[in-house]
Design a protein around this motif. Structure first.
Motif, PDB file in Angstrom:
ATOM      1  N   ILE A  21      16.731  94.207   9.651  1.00 59.51           N
ATOM      2  CA  ILE A  21      16.047  93.453  10.702  1.00 59.51           C
ATOM      3  C   ILE A  21      14.772  94.197  11.075  1.00 59.51           C
ATOM      4  N   ARG A  53      15.829  87.758  17.918  1.00 57.38           N
ATOM      5  CA  ARG A  53      15.553  88.191  16.534  1.00 57.38           C
ATOM      6  C   ARG A  53      16.773  88.860  15.921  1.00 57.38           C
ATOM      7  N   LYS A  56      19.738  86.116  15.396  1.00 55.66           N
ATOM      8  CA  LYS A  56      19.425  85.165  14.322  1.00 55.66           C
ATOM      9  C   LYS A  56      19.341  85.862  12.965  1.00 55.66           C
ATOM     10  N   SER A  57      18.825  87.067  12.932  1.00 55.18           N
ATOM     11  CA  SER A  57      18.723  87.793  11.660  1.00 55.18           C
ATOM     12  C   SER A  57      20.102  88.120  11.099  1.00 55.18           C
ATOM     13  N   ASN A  60      21.701  84.956   9.830  1.00 55.80           N
ATOM     14  CA  ASN A  60      21.104  84.585   8.544  1.00 55.80           C
ATOM     15  C   ASN A  60      21.595  85.471   7.404  1.00 55.80           C
ATOM     16  N   ARG A  61      21.914  86.712   7.706  1.00 57.60           N
ATOM     17  CA  ARG A  61      22.423  87.632   6.676  1.00 57.60           C
ATOM     18  C   ARG A  61      23.814  87.231   6.211  1.00 57.60           C
ATOM     19  N   ALA A  67      19.151  79.534   9.448  1.00 56.72           N
ATOM     20  CA  ALA A  67      17.704  79.703   9.661  1.00 56.72           C
ATOM     21  C   ALA A  67      17.126  78.619  10.546  1.00 56.72           C
TER      22      ALA A  67
END
Length: 156
Positions: A21, A53, A56-57, A60-61, A67
């Motif tokens: 991140i 951030r 959400k990161s 998404n991982r 996304a």
């Protein structure tokens, strides 16, 4: 620098980087600068952006379909993967009463017209930034444990 044998790093930026991140330190630094200049609203806005951030990161991982989705959807993903438990998900993201809710009320979203509550006390700004740092630490620590497949300290 990470402590020998520790699951986490001392630096949030370093720990976020280890988790893949980027950019949270910029938001946190800006939050601190705005706080020091008395602009509590922008301080909280940047703190909220850092928290968003991170969540959400991580989502998404672990799931490609997140996304661009809302913060709450990202929290649902990381809860479903077992990274955080239900009570942590509620603490971080329940509408109007959570950490994210508080940050959203006091620090507007960039893409919305704000009806943000004005922070009149520096103490509230300091609280918001400190709360965000704590929430980010919690999420990054939980993700580090998840990645390593380790049990949480309460399960030992």
């Amino acid at each position: 620098m990470a402590r020998a044998g520790a699951l986490w790093s001392d630096s949030l930026a370093e720990q976020a980087s280890e988790a893949g991140i980027s950019g949270i330190q910029d938001y946190l630094d800006t939050a601190e600068e705005r706080l020091a200049s008395g602009d509590n609203h922008e301080a909280i806005h940047n703190a909220r952006m850092a928290l968003e951030r991170v969540v959400k990161s991580i989502a998404n991982r672990v799931a490609d379909t997140v996304a661009g989705r809302a913060f709450g959807n990202a929290l649902d993903v990381i809860e479903a993967r077992g990274i955080i438990d239900r009570s942590t998900r509620i603490h971080l993201g329940a509408p109007n009463v959570s950490a994210y809710g508080w940050l959203s009320v006091h620090g507007s979203h960039e893409d919305e017209e704000s009806e943000a509550v004005v922070l009149r006390r520096a103490a509230e700004g300091r609280y918001g930034v400190a709360m965000t740092r704590g929430a980010i630490r919690l999420i990054l620590d939980a993700f580090a444990e998840f990645q390593r497949g380790t049990e949480s300290p309460s399960e030992r």
